[in-house]
Write a protein that holds these residues in place. Structure first.
Motif, PDB file in Angstrom:
ATOM      1  N   VAL A 337       0.873  -1.173   0.000  1.00 44.99           N
ATOM      2  CA  VAL A 337       0.000   0.000   0.000  1.00 44.99           C
ATOM      3  C   VAL A 337       0.915   1.230   0.000  1.00 44.99           C
ATOM      4  CG1 VAL A 337      -1.800   1.249   1.230  1.00 44.99           C
ATOM      5  CG2 VAL A 337      -1.779  -1.261   1.263  1.00 44.99           C
ATOM      6  N   VAL A 338       0.909   1.989  -1.092  1.00 43.78           N
ATOM      7  CA  VAL A 338       1.876   3.071  -1.293  1.00 43.78           C
ATOM      8  C   VAL A 338       1.146   4.409  -1.258  1.00 43.78           C
ATOM      9  CG1 VAL A 338       3.639   4.007  -2.829  1.00 43.78           C
ATOM     10  CG2 VAL A 338       3.296   1.528  -2.690  1.00 43.78           C
ATOM     11  N   CYS A 339       1.550   5.273  -0.323  1.00 42.08           N
ATOM     12  CA  CYS A 339       0.878   6.560  -0.189  1.00 42.08           C
ATOM     13  C   CYS A 339       1.787   7.558   0.507  1.00 42.08           C
ATOM     14  CB  CYS A 339      -0.415   6.393   0.603  1.00 42.08           C
ATOM     15  SG  CYS A 339      -1.410   7.899   0.713  1.00 42.08           S
ATOM     16  N   LYS A 340       1.774   8.794   0.011  1.00 42.60           N
ATOM     17  CA  LYS A 340       2.566   9.856   0.632  1.00 42.60           C
ATOM     18  C   LYS A 340       1.943  10.320   1.939  1.00 42.60           C
ATOM     19  CE  LYS A 340       6.412  11.980   0.037  1.00 42.60           C
ATOM     20  NZ  LYS A 340       7.641  11.190  -0.191  1.00 42.60           N
ATOM     21  N   ASP A 410       6.347   4.283   1.490  1.00 45.56           N
ATOM     22  CA  ASP A 410       6.343   5.642   0.964  1.00 45.56           C
ATOM     23  C   ASP A 410       6.645   5.580  -0.533  1.00 45.56           C
ATOM     24  OD1 ASP A 410       7.867   8.312   0.251  1.00 45.56           O
ATOM     25  OD2 ASP A 410       6.707   8.711   2.073  1.00 45.56           O
ATOM     26  N   PRO A 411       6.026   6.437  -1.354  1.00 41.48           N
ATOM     27  CA  PRO A 411       6.266   6.407  -2.803  1.00 41.48           C
ATOM     28  C   PRO A 411       7.725   6.639  -3.191  1.00 41.48           C
ATOM     29  CG  PRO A 411       4.337   7.735  -2.294  1.00 41.48           C
ATOM     30  CD  PRO A 411       4.996   7.431  -0.991  1.00 41.48           C
ATOM     31  N   ILE A 432      -2.175   5.051  -3.614  1.00 43.71           N
ATOM     32  CA  ILE A 432      -3.270   5.915  -3.162  1.00 43.71           C
ATOM     33  C   ILE A 432      -2.959   7.332  -3.615  1.00 43.71           C
ATOM     34  CG2 ILE A 432      -4.652   6.683  -1.214  1.00 43.71           C
ATOM     35  CD1 ILE A 432      -3.706   4.268   0.353  1.00 43.71           C
ATOM     36  N   ASP A 433      -3.743   7.822  -4.537  1.00 45.58           N
ATOM     37  CA  ASP A 433      -3.546   9.156  -5.111  1.00 45.58           C
ATOM     38  C   ASP A 433      -4.393  10.148  -4.323  1.00 45.58           C
ATOM     39  OD1 ASP A 433      -3.130  11.370  -6.620  1.00 45.58           O
ATOM     40  OD2 ASP A 433      -3.964  10.576  -8.489  1.00 45.58           O
ATOM     41  N   CYS A 434      -3.741  10.938  -3.478  1.00 41.36           N
ATOM     42  CA  CYS A 434      -4.445  11.895  -2.617  1.00 41.36           C
ATOM     43  C   CYS A 434      -4.348  13.310  -3.172  1.00 41.36           C
ATOM     44  CB  CYS A 434      -3.832  11.873  -1.211  1.00 41.36           C
ATOM     45  SG  CYS A 434      -3.993  10.303  -0.337  1.00 41.36           S
ATOM     46  N   HIS A 473       6.684  13.806  -9.135  1.00 40.45           N
ATOM     47  CA  HIS A 473       7.764  13.042  -9.770  1.00 40.45           C
ATOM     48  C   HIS A 473       7.787  11.601  -9.257  1.00 40.45           C
ATOM     49  CE1 HIS A 473      11.547  12.180 -11.690  1.00 40.45           C
ATOM     50  NE2 HIS A 473      12.138  11.938 -10.529  1.00 40.45           N
ATOM     51  N   GLU A 474       7.556  11.423  -7.971  1.00 39.98           N
ATOM     52  CA  GLU A 474       7.531  10.059  -7.418  1.00 39.98           C
ATOM     53  C   GLU A 474       6.424   9.231  -8.055  1.00 39.98           C
ATOM     54  OE1 GLU A 474       9.237  11.248  -2.958  1.00 39.98           O
ATOM     55  OE2 GLU A 474       7.128  10.671  -3.238  1.00 39.98           O
ATOM     56  N   ALA A 475       5.261   9.841  -8.260  1.00 42.54           N
ATOM     57  CA  ALA A 475       4.151   9.130  -8.896  1.00 42.54           C
ATOM     58  C   ALA A 475       4.488   8.786 -10.348  1.00 42.54           C
ATOM     59  CB  ALA A 475       2.886   9.980  -8.825  1.00 42.54           C
TER      60      ALA A 475
END
Length: 525
Positions: A337-340, A410-411, A432-434, A473-475
């Protein structure tokens, strides 16, 4: 004449248990089975039905719910031993096995080996001075009472221990015993087994003492055998070939290890991978062979130590036979589960655990305070976790007794995602795109040290675009990496859209996925 009664402790895969029992009894030996009471009663009944017509199979009269580190493992062993002693009066030796063990010699060879010397085989070294315990508790295992399972009830385990320390509630070891320690995979003569059972009847105080020690399956039989049997009649070794890495992780064997296993000075090997179908079939046939000779070189442990030593770094001349231990295994599924916004990922992981029961661990590679079980020290410190990440995750699969595990990342940790994605296991990534407002970005800049708490507005205005671009950039890097199982949910998407992605990621029904996706505060700051 040698006849072996195998004491088989198992907790899963009834078909494999039946196959193992038939394999061992076909050569004239016997099996006493204890099937963990944590498993459904129907599975135990299925095993009994399949083996009902086999006179060389018996079952423990009582099933225990076994837990790692608990007395229940010793209690289950004693129950299976008692059943074997009663059912098989001709059995000369009693050999402890698990469902992960398979023979690496024929029954003919095993019988001749045991007949050659009238001794017991049990690893038994001094508890305090033998150097057997590499990390973690030593004296604390004995002098304090351990009433809770360290893995299942971690907080109670350590709270109870700390309370006893504060109150000085230590206890003495039974004065006539020298506590010994060693592997639980032993082979004992009938006379020794009968002496141990008689001692258990005569000395309930010793059973009470060991019943509240920690990991008693490594000390109970080892201590009693040394107490009851002359040293000259004990070979302090196990006849089961097994190895551990420096971090306490068992080395797993696969199809291409057949020849190596047969060369070891052992009768069985542990642990054989469930996916090593060819190896299991070949070793299964081996036990019934006759006239087979074996060349014993016994180089396995020395080869492992040599090729993992610093002196061979960068000098690999052949595949390392344990190298698969660096893999999580094809039977494992890792869900990332990847999210900033870490609090959003943690919230989602909590919902997933609640709705599906899937084990999940939060940002273990980002937050040193993430609660983790005792893994022999490898879990201590972010640097050590990062350096040995595959071993760490592999140990978590084993400790949590699961084939599926969710982790938060973390991304920015793209290299770790790529590392796990390259593993033979199944790795799924849920991004997870917040939405990120200025307040969040400023808070993030302060958390990572880009801004002080009293930074002037001009500094904030300069940093905000850089932070926003960094997150973007990470995304983009994740997209460019081309992960084969990469899914995304968005704060701006509908519940149904996110539920569809969650259902794919978790392999769950749309109804359950919608329950998770519709949580009102999922994306809340």
């Amino acid at each position: 004449m040698v006849q072996i009664a195998y004491i088989l402790l198992c907790h899963k895969d009834p078909d494999a248990v039946v196959a193992q029992a038939r394999r061992l009894t076909a050569a004239g030996d016997c099996v006493s089975i204890h099937f963990d009471a944590r498993a459904p009663r129907a599975l135990d009944a299925a095993i009994r039905t399949e083996l009902d017509d086999n006179p060389n199979v018996t079952f423990a009269a009582r099933r225990f719910k076994c837990g790692w580190g608990e007395w229940s493992l010793v209690a289950a062993t004693l129950e299976a031993v008692r059943a074997a002693v009663a059912a098989f009066p001709q059995a000369s030796h009693f050999y402890m096995l698990s469902g992960d063990c398979l023979p690496v010699k024929s029954a003919e060879y095993a019988h001749a080996f045991l007949a050659a010397e009238d001794v017991d085989y049990i690893e038994s070294v001094d508890f305090h001075d033998g150097g057997w315990i590499k990390t973690g508790f030593r004296e604390e295992r004995l002098i304090y009472r351990h009433l809770f399972n360290e893995r299942k009830r971690k907080r109670l385990f350590y709270a109870s221990l700390e309370l006893q320390k504060r109150l000085g509630l230590t206890r003495e070891v039974p004065p006539d015993l020298q506590v010994m320690i060693g592997s639980q995979w032993w082979c004992l003569r009938r006379s020794t087994i009968e002496a141990v059972l008689a001692f258990c009847t005569e000395r309930p105080d010793v059973l009470r003492f060991f019943s509240t020690t920690w990991i008693p399956d490594e000390t109970f039989f080892q201590t009693l055998v040394r107490h009851l049997v002359r040293r000259e009649e004990i070979r302090s070794r196990t006849l089961t070939f097994l190895m551990f890495t420096d971090y306490g992780m068992p080395v797993t064997f696969y199809n291409d290890h057949y020849d190596l296993l047969l060369r070891q000075d052992a009768l069985f090997a542990r642990k054989i991978s469930p996916e090593a179908t060819e190896l299991r079939q070949r070793l299964g046939r081996l036990y019934a062979e006759t006239g087979r000779s074996f060349e014993i070189s016994d180089e396995g442990r020395n080869l492992f130590a040599f090729l993992t030593g610093r002196g061979r770094e960068g000098q690999r001349f052949a595949p390392r036979f344990w190298e698969s231990e660096g893999s999580l295994g094809r039977d494992k599924e890792l869900l990332l589960v990847v999210c900033k916004k870490w609090h959003v990922a943690k919230r989602l992981l909590g919902l997933i655990r609640h709705q599906t029961g899937l084990p999940g661990i939060e940002y273990l590679f980002n937050e040193e305070s993430t609660p983790l079980p005792d893994l022999g020290g490898i879990e201590r410190g972010l640097e050590k976790r990062m350096r040995h990440r595959r071993v760490l995750v592999n140990m978590l699969f084993g400790t949590l007794d699961t084939q599926r595990l969710a982790l938060c990342l973390d991304p920015a940790m793209l290299d770790m995602m790529q590392d796990f994605d390259a593993d033979p296991s199944t790795t799924r990534i849920l991004e997870i795109d917040c939405d990120f407002d200025d307040d969040y970005l400023l808070g993030h800049a302060r958390r990572v040290g880009l801004l002080g708490q009293s930074a002037p507005r001009e500094a904030m205005e300069q940093v905000l675009p850089a932070v926003r671009n960094s997150i973007r950039h990470e995304a983009e890097r994740m997209q460019a990496a081309g992960f084969s199982r990469h899914l995304r949910i968005r704060q701006s998407a509908s519940v149904d859209e996110n539920a569809m992605r969650l259902a794919q990621f978790l392999s769950i029904s749309m109804e359950t996925a919608r329950e998770i996706a519709s949580a009102e505060d999922l994306f809340a700051d």
